[in-house]
Structures are given as structure tokens and as C-alpha cells.
Design an enzyme around this catalytic site. Structure first.
Site: not given
Ligand code: SAH
Ligand code: SF4
Length: 437
Positions: A144, A157, A164, A168, A171, A403
Site C-alpha cells: 500500500e 508515503c 515487516c 512492534c 503496528c 500510519c
Molecule cells: N518501519 C519504520 C517505518 C514505517 S512505520 C518505522 O517503524 O519507523 C511509520 C511510523 O508509523 C512509525 O513511527 C511507526 O511507529 C508508526 N506507527 C505504526 N503503527 C502505528 C499506529 N497504529 N498508530 C500510529 N502510528 C503508528
Molecule cells: Fe515494522 Fe511497524 Fe515496527 Fe515500523 S512500526 S518497524 S513497520 S512493525
């Protein structure tokens, strides 16, 4: 039971993966994945879209263009593909007929397939893009990509991986089981698809009623690597894609307007700065190791101190080129006054911007977004310490474009198919259900 998609064994170019279902539940830092990169020049019949100069050169050499002409021919193709957005070799009027015929026999200028486009009421667009299959057993990875227009800028974006490997806990992408690296061409192709869709080429027009910037600049003026995936786990292709995107004779995006976000892959941060020279964003999200270990499990490998030391050493860092620290607001988890004060203390001495992100919930997530008053109070403490305007306005919420909500449709369908198989419902029922998730 984890399903093992063992395509890579049969096809060395293929993507997917064996990822354990239990990995996240067991608190693993990462899921296991076989990250096979489909690299190099396009094979016969493949698209030239997204290729680097070297890959284009190889593709031309492969159809017999003599060595002495290669540089000039690459420059011609580069201009047509990346400056003008050509979709057909017949548009390339300064390339001889004979070579055009050879090119169209061997290659295409096909874009990856846009499976769906959703437009939010705030003008945000989300595309589900299917990459071409890499072999008989690969149906084509889906990713996406989100476009966020504002009056004076348009931000794209992009994704760097399918899914991934990291996990986290807040996420949605982290729950996706299918994981592979995107090639640099696939990363660049996301920008081409966006430019096609919003008419961001010379002589093109945006679709009727589309929200695009009105400042006279490009409709896509900024890129953030904040879609699916951890860019620094695919750094070679991310750097190559940035080279193509920022090339002054083609797509011409300023490196200062490209931001790479990382969860904290410390050993690759210097390389990113040295080779890509882009802006850096860090997904910090917690100010104590104990909590960050849980929210961003890569912290168990590289802790907050190591991460901030790597930030201090980031090439080109200055007050004019600050690092953005992203901090997701999770109710009752990381949003106290003490957390805000500790955040400010930790970042002392680092040229920084702080971006507070309201948590975007997704089905099954175990967190809630902090209350608005709490976010305001947190941001007030951060503001008093000298950091301006830190709360990120959620965009495209109605189309799940915000995000951390990106998770491919294939993946959702697969999950649904599994669920239905368990309930004894046939696969046709999966499609009959539609996409009402
Ligand atoms: N993997 C990289 C980039 C992709 S995620 C990273 O983790 O930085 C992009 C941003 O979205 C990151 O700061 C991540 O922590 C945030 N993010 C992920 N899930 C989210 C959620 N459910 N609500 C708000 N931000 C989120
Ligand atoms: Fe991967 Fe989501 Fe963590 Fe970014 S925030 S490193 S996309 S699991």
C-alpha cells in the site's frame, strides 16, 4: 500452526517467506523471513519502470545496443521515463524507429497494477499496488502507498518491504506474516503510479475534483518511507531508489524532502546518511528501555542510548537538518507528564523535531489513543522546551490510510481464507464476502 510459503526453494527469484504465527505472541524481536531481492536488470519482456541508470544500461546492452551508444541511449530513455512519464516507446520521438521496435519487443513501460484506489473525504488517496509476479508460484506481492495532499505540498508515503519482519506491538503491518524486500524498481514504481494517478507529469492534469497542492510546485513534493516495512533492513534498494527519485534529470525530488523512518536499526543509520543524505525520522515511542523493549522490540538489540548516540553521529545533522522523533500517543502507557519531561531531557543537544502521533487503532489492537487533553498537556511540556507544533493530524482515517494501519489486502484475504477453511467454508466464500473490513 504457521503456514510455510516456501516458494523461494523452487524459484530463486521469488519472494515469500516462512513466518511463525507464534513469533509475536512469544515476544520475538523479529519474525523469520527469507528476504529474497529480485535485483538487477529487467529480464526479457519485463518493464523498465523504476530501473536505475546501471540497470537500464544492462537492459539496453542485452538487446544489442553498442557500448559507445549506451550512455546517450540511457540519457534518452531516462528523460522519457522519469521526466515525461512516457507510457509507450512510440512516444520517444528522438529514439530511432529501429531501436524503438527492438525495445518494445523486449521490454515494456508497464506500471505495477493498481488493484484499488481509495480517496478519503480529506483528499488522501490510498493505492493497493500489485507487483508483477516473479515466477510461476508467485501471484505478485501487494503493498500500500498513501498520498497526502496539502495546500503547499504533497507527501507520498511509500513502502520499503511487503509486510515487516519486526513486531512492534502497536503496528498493524507488524502482524503481517508475508514478508519480503521490495526492489529499488518497485519502490520507485510507487512514485510513478502516484504521478500517473494525480496527473503529475508535464502536460498531464489531475483528475476532476482531486485535491492537489496549489502552490505551483509538483503534486508529489515530499516522500516519507513510513509505509510498510523497515527501510533500513532493505537499505541497498532504498538507497538506490532514492538515487532514482532525486535524480536532477528525471524525477527531481530534493533529498531534503525525502524522510526515511526507522524503528532504530542502529548499524545502518550512518550508511543511510552517508549514501542517501536524506532526512531521518526515528520511531522512539518510549523514553525508558523497559517500555521500549515491549513497544519497539528491536530496542532489545539496540537500546535507547545506542540509538541516540547513532542520532548524534548522523551525517549532516544541524539545526537546519533536524532529526524527527516520532512518538505514538498510547493511553496510560507512554503519555504521562513524566514521560514528556524525560523525552525532552533525552533529546537535549540533538537537533530534533518531535512528532506526536495519535495512535491509530486497528481491529484487534490492544492499545487506545491518549485522550485529547492528555495529548495537549504532553505537547505543551514539549513545546515549552522549545519544540514547535508537534501533533500530527491524522489523515485518511476513513480509508485506513493512517500510519501503521497499512496491511495488504492479499494478507487480509489469506487470513480470512484460513479462518473460513477452519470453519469448513469454501474459498469462493472468501470473495463473496467482499472487502468490508
Ligand atoms: N518501519 C519504520 C517505518 C514505517 S512505520 C518505522 O517503524 O519507523 C511509520 C511510523 O508509523 C512509525 O513511527 C511507526 O511507529 C508508526 N506507527 C505504526 N503503527 C502505528 C499506529 N497504529 N498508530 C500510529 N502510528 C503508528
Ligand atoms: Fe515494522 Fe511497524 Fe515496527 Fe515500523 S512500526 S518497524 S513497520 S512493525
Amino acid at each position: 500452526m504457521a503456514t510455510v510459503l516456501d516458494i523461494a526453494k523452487h524459484n530463486p527469484n521469488a519472494a515469500p517467506v516462512a513466518v511463525s504465527d507464534a513469533a509475536r505472541a512469544a515476544g520475538f524481536i523479529e519474525k523469520k523471513a527469507e528476504l529474497n531481492v529480485v535485483a538487477g536488470a529487467a529480464p526479457g519482456g519485463a518493464s523498465l519502470i523504476g530501473l536505475t541508470r546501471d540497470q537500464l544500461k544492462d537492459s539496453l546492452a542485452a538487446i544489442g545496443v553498442p557500448e559507445r551508444e549506451l550512455k546517450m541511449r540511457v540519457a534518452q530513455l531516462w528523460h522519457w521515463i522519469y521526466f515525461r512519464g512516457a507510457k509507450d516507446f512510440s512516444e520517444m520521438t528522438n529514439v530511432g524507429k529501429e531501436l524503438r521496435a527492438k525495445l518494445s519487443q523486449a521490454y515494456t513501460l508497464a506500471r505495477p497494477q493498481v488493484v484499488s484506489e481509495q480517496v478519503s473525504k480529506d483528499g488522501t488517496r490510498k493505492w493497493l499496488i500489485r507487483m508483477p509476479s516473479t515466477g510461476p508460484l508467485d501471484k505478485g506481492a501487494e503493498i500500500e502507498c498513501v498520498y497526502i495532499p496539502e495546500v503547499d505540498r504533497g507527501t507520498l508515503c511509500v513502502s520499503s518491504q511487503v509486510g515487516c519482519t519486526l513486531t512492534c506491538s502497536f503496528c498493524h503491518t507488524g502482524t503481517q506474516r508475508l514478508v519480503r524486500n521490495l526492489t529499488s524498481a518497485e519502490i520507485v514504481a510507487q512514485l510513478i503510479v502516484a504521478r500517473d494517478s494525480i496527473g503529475d507529469w508535464p502536460h498531464a492534469m489531475p483528475p476532476e475534483g482531486a485535491f492537489v497542492p496549489t502552490d505551483g510546485g509538483r503534486f508529489v513534493s515530499n516522500i516519507v518511507f513510513m509505509g510498510m516495512g523497515e527501510p533500513l533492513y532493505n537499505i541497498g534498494d532504498v538507497v538506490a531508489a532514492i538515487d532514482v527519485m532525486s535524480d536532477g534529470e528525471g524525477l527531481t525530488l530534493s533529498r531534503r524532502r525525502i524522510t526515511v523512518s526507522t524503528s532504530g536499526v542502529v548499524p545502518q543509520m550512518e550508511r543511510l546518511g552517508a549514501e542517501a543524505n536524506t532526512m531521518l525520522a526515528i520511531s522512539l515511542h518510549a523514553v525508558r528501555d523497559e517500555l521500549r523493549d515491549e513497544l519497539v522490540p528491536i530496542n532489545r538489540k539496540y537500546d535507547i542510548k545506542q540509538l541516540l548516540d547513532a542520532c548524534r553521529a548522523y551525517p549532516g545533522l544541524s539545526n537546519a537538518r533536524r532529526i524527527t522523533f516520532e512518538y505514538v500517543m498510547l493511553k496510560g502507557v507512554n503519555d504521562s507528564d513524566a514521560d514528556a519531561r524525560e523525552l525532552v531531557r533525552l533529546l537535549k543537544g540533538i537537533p530534533a523535531k518531535i512528532n506526536l502521533i495519535p495512535f491509530n487503532p486497528w481491529p484487534g489492537s490492544k492499545y487506545e489513543c491518549s485522550d485529547w487533553e492528555r495529548i495537549e498537556r504532553f505537547s505543551e511540556i514539549v513545546y515549552r522546551a522549545g519544540y514547535a507544533s508537534p501533533v500530527r493530524t491524522p489523515r485518511g482515517r476513513d480509508i485506513l490510510a493512517a500510519c501503521g494501519q497499512l496491511k495488504s489486502e492479499t494478507e487480509k484475504l489469506r487470513a480470512r481464507a484460513r479462518m473460513m477453511a477452519e470453519q469448513g467454508i469454501g474459498a469462493e466464500g472468501v470473495y463473496a464476502l467482499g472487502d468490508g473490513e
